[in-house]
Write an enzyme that holds these catalytic residues in place. Structure first.
Site, PDB file in Angstrom:
ATOM      1  CG  ASP A  13      -1.880   1.114   1.280  1.00  0.00           C
ATOM      2  OD1 ASP A  13      -2.204   1.650   0.203  1.00  0.00           O
ATOM      3  OD2 ASP A  13      -2.321   1.466   2.386  1.00  0.00           O
ATOM      4  CG  ASP A 108      -2.855   3.766  -2.939  1.00  0.00           C
ATOM      5  OD1 ASP A 108      -3.986   3.260  -3.010  1.00  0.00           O
ATOM      6  OD2 ASP A 108      -2.374   4.218  -1.897  1.00  0.00           O
ATOM      7  CD  GLU A 109      -5.215  -0.845  -0.618  1.00  0.00           C
ATOM      8  OE1 GLU A 109      -5.716  -1.841  -0.103  1.00  0.00           O
ATOM      9  OE2 GLU A 109      -5.798   0.243  -0.701  1.00  0.00           O
TER      10      GLU A 109
HETATM   11 MG   LIG Z   1      -2.545   3.993   0.278  1.00  0.00          MG
END
Ligand SMILES: [Mg+2]
Length: 395
Positions: A13, A108-109
């Protein structure tokens, strides 16, 4: 010891992603409270903020006005989705160097199954370190990684030490329940605010409380299927496999009404809102849909889906709204609605049909115009928040 059959899953993350990209691109912002989202004089919310801003109690989804009151000297910036998308592709590409088994959860993960990659790159923590180094070197950004024998544990672990963390979950089946026991109930997958409140009312405050709860009572409070899945996960048991399709095959949103809804206007308004949200996600992902679908769950839990082909393929709100409404009206509201959903599938990267006759060409101009309009709306919403622009009529 890592058993030969045990998997190694990473959850990665990015830390304060949008804010971190802005600070990286504009080094003069380093060390300042940075807020990405609506400007504070407009209605709208915070999308992401830097760790410096979090010290003032600012967090995502908070109204920008409140954020401004908490920290008037914070730097407010509108989101630059195009740039974030670029960096997102860069990090996903780094992940895929280590394993083809990557399941992105958002821009973003991602989950990575590195079970096979261990023979090439070293054990889980070693791979995690290599990925963190590559991400830092190539994008200038930091990420937090959880290393675990399954997805649930990996996701929990990545959140435990942010920013720039690396958390290794015990791989021994004996130690896993003890690792999870002290964590608060809000960490449980699928436990929304309502479920959390019900559990807390019964003094179930930690995953440890869930481990020892009476299964029959738990089922009575939150339903049998949630109870069973929560108990399993609270003990660290999660057999889910990564879904590693590289492209999104479908996009959908749904909502459950607090009280089963009889009013057609309310159900239609909710459906149109869902169509807008799906349209926004579709355009953000850069796809055109060839199928639209509605889902209705009636008060007795029976569920129907109705779908229609979109020809030419489209990504604009107007067509999606029209189609959603037509499908719902054709079905009719013959009993109260518990849940309504809208989704698109069979996604492709262009709107072009292989052969375009004159009629289709005319259709295409309309859909192109509709698409442009929808993209303008996206840009206004990006700048000023969702509530800043509403349609004059239902369509
Ligand atoms: Mg994040």
């Amino acid at each position: 010891m890592v058993g030969i059959l045990q998997k190694t899953i990473l959850h990665i993350d990015m830390d304060a992603f949008f804010a971190a990209v802005e600070v990286h691109d504009h080094p003069e912002l380093k060390g300042l409270p940075v807020v990405i989202g609506s400007p504070p004089d407009k209605r709208g919310v915070v999308s992401t903020c830097s760790y410096e801003a979090r010290k003032f109690g600012i967090h995502s989804a908070m109204p920008s006005r409140t954020a401004f009151q908490r920290c008037p000297k914070a730097v407010f910036l509108p989101p630059n989705m195009k740039r974030y998308h670029e960096v997102s592709q860069q990090i996903m590409e780094i992940f895929r160097r280590f394993t083809p088994l990557v399941e992105p959860l958002s821009c973003d993960e991602a989950f990575l199954d590195v079970t096979g990659a261990r023979y090439l790159f070293g054990d889980g923590p070693t791979i995690a370190k290599k990925i963190k180094e590559a991400v830092k070197k190539e994008t200038g950004l930091t990420c937090s990684v959880g290393v675990a024998p399954n997805m649930f544990l990996a996701k929990i672990a990545s959140e435990l030490d942010k920013p720039d963390g690396l958390t290794l979950v015990p791989f021994s089946e004996k130690e896993i329940p003890a690792f999870l026991a002290p964590l608060p109930i809000k960490r449980m997958w699928g436990a929304g605010k309502k479920t959390q409140a019900i559990l807390e009312a019964h003094r179930i405050r930690t995953l440890g409380d869930l481990q020892t709860a009476d299964p029959a009572k738990l089922a009575a409070w939150i339903g049998e299927s949630s109870a069973a899945s929560f108990r399993r996960l609270a003990l660290g048991v999660d057999g889910r496999e990564l879904e590693t399709e590289s492209e999104e095959k479908s996009i959908s949103n749904e909502i459950t009404f607090d009280i089963d809804e009889r009013n057609a206007a309310v159900v239609e308004a909710a459906l149109l809102d869902l169509a807008d949200k799906v349209g926004g996600r579709l355009r953000c992902a850069g796809f055109y849909a060839t199928t639209a679908q509605i889902k209705v769950r009636w008060t007795d839990f029976s569920t129907i889906t109705r779908q229609r082909r979109l020809d030419p393929p489209c990504c604009d709100d107007i067509t999606l709204r029209e189609t959603a409404l037509e499908l719902l009206r054709k079905e009719g509201l013959h009993s109260p609605v518990r849940l309504i959903g809208f989704g698109v599938s069979n996604l492709r990267e262009t709107a072009d049909a292989p052969q375009l006759d004159l009629f289709q060409a005319l259709e295409k101009t309309t859909s192109t115009r509709r698409e442009q309009l929808s993209r303008v709306v996206d840009r206004i919403r990006e700048k000023f928040g969702r509530a800043s622009i509403q349609r004059g009529s239902k369509l």
